[in-house]
Each structure stands twice: as C-alpha cells, then as structure tokens.
Design a protein around this motif. Structure first.
Motif, PDB file in Angstrom:
ATOM      1  N   PRO A  59      -0.062 -13.694 -13.741  1.00  4.96           N
ATOM      2  CA  PRO A  59      -1.132 -13.932 -12.768  1.00  4.96           C
ATOM      3  C   PRO A  59      -2.357 -14.558 -13.441  1.00  4.96           C
ATOM      4  O   PRO A  59      -2.688 -14.224 -14.579  1.00  4.96           O
ATOM      5  N   LEU A  60      -3.013 -15.449 -12.725  1.00  2.00           N
ATOM      6  CA  LEU A  60      -4.220 -16.104 -13.228  1.00  2.00           C
ATOM      7  C   LEU A  60      -5.425 -15.544 -12.466  1.00  2.00           C
ATOM      8  O   LEU A  60      -5.616 -15.833 -11.289  1.00  2.00           O
ATOM      9  N   VAL A  61      -6.225 -14.721 -13.129  1.00  3.37           N
ATOM     10  CA  VAL A  61      -7.435 -14.167 -12.513  1.00  3.37           C
ATOM     11  C   VAL A  61      -8.507 -15.256 -12.535  1.00  3.37           C
ATOM     12  O   VAL A  61      -9.033 -15.607 -13.595  1.00  3.37           O
ATOM     13  N   VAL A  62      -8.822 -15.792 -11.368  1.00  3.39           N
ATOM     14  CA  VAL A  62      -9.680 -16.976 -11.270  1.00  3.39           C
ATOM     15  C   VAL A  62     -11.131 -16.631 -11.600  1.00  3.39           C
ATOM     16  O   VAL A  62     -11.698 -15.660 -11.084  1.00  3.39           O
ATOM     17  N   GLU A  63     -11.737 -17.460 -12.459  1.00  4.31           N
ATOM     18  CA  GLU A  63     -13.149 -17.329 -12.809  1.00  4.31           C
ATOM     19  C   GLU A  63     -13.843 -18.674 -12.575  1.00  4.31           C
ATOM     20  O   GLU A  63     -13.359 -19.713 -13.037  1.00  4.31           O
ATOM     21  N   ILE A  64     -14.959 -18.637 -11.845  1.00  4.99           N
ATOM     22  CA  ILE A  64     -15.755 -19.840 -11.578  1.00  4.99           C
ATOM     23  C   ILE A  64     -17.227 -19.475 -11.687  1.00  4.99           C
ATOM     24  O   ILE A  64     -17.652 -18.415 -11.217  1.00  4.99           O
ATOM     25  N   VAL A 146      -0.493 -28.475 -12.172  1.00  2.62           N
ATOM     26  CA  VAL A 146      -1.317 -27.371 -11.682  1.00  2.62           C
ATOM     27  C   VAL A 146      -0.465 -26.396 -10.880  1.00  2.62           C
ATOM     28  O   VAL A 146      -0.582 -25.171 -11.018  1.00  2.62           O
ATOM     29  N   GLN A 147       0.433 -26.926 -10.038  1.00  5.10           N
ATOM     30  CA  GLN A 147       1.320 -26.066  -9.256  1.00  5.10           C
ATOM     31  C   GLN A 147       2.194 -25.200 -10.150  1.00  5.10           C
ATOM     32  O   GLN A 147       2.486 -24.046  -9.819  1.00  5.10           O
ATOM     33  N   ALA A 148       2.608 -25.746 -11.293  1.00  2.00           N
ATOM     34  CA  ALA A 148       3.457 -24.983 -12.212  1.00  2.00           C
ATOM     35  C   ALA A 148       2.740 -23.737 -12.718  1.00  2.00           C
ATOM     36  O   ALA A 148       3.383 -22.727 -13.023  1.00  2.00           O
ATOM     37  N   ARG A 149       1.397 -23.794 -12.789  1.00  2.00           N
ATOM     38  CA  ARG A 149       0.634 -22.634 -13.271  1.00  2.00           C
ATOM     39  C   ARG A 149       0.228 -21.693 -12.144  1.00  2.00           C
ATOM     40  O   ARG A 149       0.314 -20.473 -12.286  1.00  2.00           O
ATOM     41  N   ILE A 150      -0.224 -22.246 -11.004  1.00  2.00           N
ATOM     42  CA  ILE A 150      -0.745 -21.387  -9.937  1.00  2.00           C
ATOM     43  C   ILE A 150       0.297 -21.050  -8.883  1.00  2.00           C
ATOM     44  O   ILE A 150       0.066 -20.167  -8.053  1.00  2.00           O
ATOM     45  N   GLY A 151       1.457 -21.738  -8.916  1.00  5.53           N
ATOM     46  CA  GLY A 151       2.497 -21.498  -7.920  1.00  5.53           C
ATOM     47  C   GLY A 151       2.434 -22.496  -6.789  1.00  5.53           C
ATOM     48  O   GLY A 151       1.356 -23.009  -6.461  1.00  5.53           O
ATOM     49  N   SER A 152       3.572 -22.773  -6.181  1.00  9.11           N
ATOM     50  CA  SER A 152       3.636 -23.767  -5.110  1.00  9.11           C
ATOM     51  C   SER A 152       2.860 -23.338  -3.864  1.00  9.11           C
ATOM     52  O   SER A 152       2.491 -24.161  -3.031  1.00  9.11           O
ATOM     53  N   GLY A 154       0.223 -21.025  -4.410  1.00 13.86           N
ATOM     54  CA  GLY A 154      -0.915 -20.340  -5.009  1.00 13.86           C
ATOM     55  C   GLY A 154      -0.655 -18.862  -5.260  1.00 13.86           C
ATOM     56  O   GLY A 154      -1.592 -18.080  -5.446  1.00 13.86           O
ATOM     57  N   GLN A 155       0.622 -18.471  -5.292  1.00 16.27           N
ATOM     58  CA  GLN A 155       0.969 -17.053  -5.384  1.00 16.27           C
ATOM     59  C   GLN A 155       0.630 -16.418  -6.728  1.00 16.27           C
ATOM     60  O   GLN A 155       0.604 -15.193  -6.849  1.00 16.27           O
ATOM     61  N   HIS A 156       0.370 -17.239  -7.744  1.00 18.61           N
ATOM     62  CA  HIS A 156       0.043 -16.685  -9.051  1.00 18.61           C
ATOM     63  C   HIS A 156      -1.468 -16.514  -9.251  1.00 18.61           C
ATOM     64  O   HIS A 156      -1.897 -16.041 -10.306  1.00 18.61           O
ATOM     65  N   LEU A 157      -2.274 -16.916  -8.257  1.00 21.09           N
ATOM     66  CA  LEU A 157      -3.717 -16.718  -8.335  1.00 21.09           C
ATOM     67  C   LEU A 157      -4.053 -15.259  -8.056  1.00 21.09           C
ATOM     68  O   LEU A 157      -3.433 -14.612  -7.217  1.00 21.09           O
ATOM     69  N   ALA A 158      -5.063 -14.740  -8.756  1.00 13.96           N
ATOM     70  CA  ALA A 158      -5.460 -13.345  -8.569  1.00 13.96           C
ATOM     71  C   ALA A 158      -6.956 -13.213  -8.791  1.00 13.96           C
ATOM     72  O   ALA A 158      -7.614 -14.120  -9.304  1.00 13.96           O
ATOM     73  N   GLY A 159      -7.516 -12.068  -8.374  1.00 12.04           N
ATOM     74  CA  GLY A 159      -8.938 -11.813  -8.577  1.00 12.04           C
ATOM     75  C   GLY A 159      -9.725 -11.800  -7.277  1.00 12.04           C
ATOM     76  O   GLY A 159      -9.209 -12.120  -6.201  1.00 12.04           O
ATOM     77  N   GLN A 164      -6.327 -15.706   1.357  1.00 11.00           N
ATOM     78  CA  GLN A 164      -5.313 -16.492   2.046  1.00 11.00           C
ATOM     79  C   GLN A 164      -5.946 -17.693   2.741  1.00 11.00           C
ATOM     80  O   GLN A 164      -7.026 -17.584   3.322  1.00 11.00           O
ATOM     81  N   SER A 165      -5.276 -18.829   2.678  1.00  5.37           N
ATOM     82  CA  SER A 165      -5.768 -20.029   3.347  1.00  5.37           C
ATOM     83  C   SER A 165      -5.770 -19.834   4.857  1.00  5.37           C
ATOM     84  O   SER A 165      -4.867 -19.209   5.416  1.00  5.37           O
ATOM     85  N   ARG A 166      -6.799 -20.362   5.525  1.00  4.57           N
ATOM     86  CA  ARG A 166      -6.863 -20.259   6.980  1.00  4.57           C
ATOM     87  C   ARG A 166      -5.768 -21.059   7.658  1.00  4.57           C
ATOM     88  O   ARG A 166      -5.432 -20.823   8.806  1.00  4.57           O
ATOM     89  N   HIS A 167      -5.189 -22.014   6.942  1.00  2.00           N
ATOM     90  CA  HIS A 167      -4.156 -22.874   7.517  1.00  2.00           C
ATOM     91  C   HIS A 167      -2.752 -22.374   7.201  1.00  2.00           C
ATOM     92  O   HIS A 167      -1.775 -23.062   7.479  1.00  2.00           O
ATOM     93  N   GLY A 168      -2.636 -21.190   6.619  1.00  2.00           N
ATOM     94  CA  GLY A 168      -1.325 -20.635   6.315  1.00  2.00           C
ATOM     95  C   GLY A 168      -0.583 -21.358   5.210  1.00  2.00           C
ATOM     96  O   GLY A 168       0.645 -21.387   5.188  1.00  2.00           O
ATOM     97  N   LEU A 169      -1.335 -21.946   4.263  1.00  2.00           N
ATOM     98  CA  LEU A 169      -0.721 -22.716   3.182  1.00  2.00           C
ATOM     99  C   LEU A 169      -0.766 -21.968   1.852  1.00  2.00           C
ATOM    100  O   LEU A 169      -0.818 -22.578   0.790  1.00  2.00           O
ATOM    101  N   GLY A 170      -0.780 -20.647   1.908  1.00  2.00           N
ATOM    102  CA  GLY A 170      -0.762 -19.855   0.689  1.00  2.00           C
ATOM    103  C   GLY A 170      -2.149 -19.391   0.281  1.00  2.00           C
ATOM    104  O   GLY A 170      -3.079 -19.347   1.091  1.00  2.00           O
ATOM    105  N   GLN A 171      -2.305 -19.068  -0.992  1.00  2.00           N
ATOM    106  CA  GLN A 171      -3.563 -18.533  -1.502  1.00  2.00           C
ATOM    107  C   GLN A 171      -4.473 -19.642  -2.046  1.00  2.00           C
ATOM    108  O   GLN A 171      -3.993 -20.621  -2.608  1.00  2.00           O
ATOM    109  N   ILE A 172      -5.773 -19.440  -1.859  1.00  2.00           N
ATOM    110  CA  ILE A 172      -6.779 -20.356  -2.392  1.00  2.00           C
ATOM    111  C   ILE A 172      -7.866 -19.528  -3.091  1.00  2.00           C
ATOM    112  O   ILE A 172      -7.856 -18.294  -3.021  1.00  2.00           O
ATOM    113  N   ALA A 173      -8.789 -20.204  -3.756  1.00  2.00           N
ATOM    114  CA  ALA A 173      -9.916 -19.525  -4.401  1.00  2.00           C
ATOM    115  C   ALA A 173     -11.217 -20.155  -3.924  1.00  2.00           C
ATOM    116  O   ALA A 173     -11.308 -21.381  -3.791  1.00  2.00           O
TER     117      ALA A 173
END
Length: 203
Positions: A59-64, A146-152, A154-159, A164-173
């Motif tokens: 999992p990639l714990v997102v930091e910005i 980028v997809q290879a790291r975060i998932g097709s 965004g399932q590997h994103l965490a934190g 969840q995307s409002r458009h039902g396209l997986g996870q966003i940050a």
C-alpha cells in the motif's frame, strides 16, 4: 439336446458378463458431474491470482504538501511535494472562499515535486481567504508506470487523503489547504503559519 441347451446357457452367461464389464469401463458422460468438476477447478484458481496481486504491491500511504507564493503582480504560484510516483497526473485548484471563483491547472509530479501557476486575474488576487486543492486524477487516465504502483483502480492507495471517486472509477487522493492573502490576519482559532512572502498566511 441336453448338451446343446447347456452350451446355450453357458454362452448367455458369458455374453452377460462381457456386457457388464463393458459398462464398467466406459467413462461417465454425466454433464452435471463434468460441469461441477470444471467449476471447482475455476474456483480454486481465482483466489490464487488475487492473493498474488495483493502480496506483490505494498500500500502507498499518500503524502502531499503545498506552499504558496504571491508574486509582485499579486498572482499566486503553488509548489508542493508528494511521495506519489513520477508522472502522476494531478490538478491544482485555487478557489476564493467568498465568491467561489476558481483557477485551475494540470501538472505532474517529477522527482517528488510539482508546481503550478500563476493563478489570478490580470489585476491580481484581492485580499481574503483562499483554498488550494490538489486532486490526483483517476488511475484509468494515469500512465501505465503509475498504474503499476497505485493499481488500475487506485486500490493500492492508502491514508487519510484517499477516498472513493464520485464517478465510481476507484480510489483517488485529494489534499486541501486554506490560506489568506492580505496584511490583516483573519480572526481564527486555527494554527496560523506565516509564509516568507509578505501578505500570505496559511491556516
């Protein structure tokens, strides 16, 4: 005559035995049993691939983080840092709180950094409160690396920045930060950090 009947009886028994052996040797043609066997094989194989994908990617714990700079023409520059992969596509938005007028620009992360701007009209930004927001695009529009790291999806994103995307396209940050433009600080109970650029404070 008695011998003939005896021979006929023996022959009948022999034929019956052969028929029985023939039935035992034939494989079962029951479609239900064949289908059940195939289904069991598929069910056993699916979890194995799912487990492999989960184990391969951590999992990639997102930091910005961001900081803003007010130029001499009172237009705004936004710079930031993130641990997202290089070439991650993001959108940086600056919005005025009172009027909800917004300016936005697309950019990408390079070596952990990004920048966007300048923001504001030709006459510059008026004094007041603003919000800077960084939105990470859905995984489906990200480069393959980028997809290879975060998932097709965004399932590997965490934190705490992940949702969840409002458009039902997986996870966003999404990241946001409030700041003030002007020399008069706003009355607030939030912790205020004064930037190097005069007239800008972040809340």
């Amino acid at each position: 005559m008695h011998n003939v009947m005896k021979n006929v009886g023996t022959l009948m028994i022999f034929i019956t035995l052969l028929a029985g052996c023939s039935d035992m040797d034939e494989p079962s043609s029951d479609p239900a049993s064949a289908s059940s066997s195939d289904q069991a094989s598929v069910v056993e194989n699916e979890p194995e691939s799912a487990v492999t994908e989960t184990q391969d990617v951590e999992p990639l714990v997102v930091e910005i983080s961001t900081h803003v700079t007010l130029r001499s023409d009172r237009r705004l520059m936004v710079e930031g840092e993130s641990n997202l992969p290089d070439r991650t596509q993001i959108r940086v938005i600056v919005e005025r709180e009172i009027s909800r007028v917004r300016w936005q620009a697309r950019t990408e992360i390079e070596k952990g950094h990004f920048s966007a701007g300048p923001y504001g009209s030709g006459s510059g930004l008026p004094d007041g409160g603003y919000i800077v927001r960084v939105e990470v695009d859905e995984a489906s529009v990200q480069p393959e690396a980028v997809q290879a790291r975060i998932g097709s999806q965004g399932q590997h994103l965490a934190g705490k920045l992940v949702s969840q995307s409002r458009h039902g396209l997986g996870q966003i940050a999404t990241y946001s930060q409030r700041f003030l433009v002007g020399s008069e600080p706003r009355q607030t109970r939030d912790q205020v950090e004064v930037q190097e650029s005069p007239g800008i404070q972040t809340l």
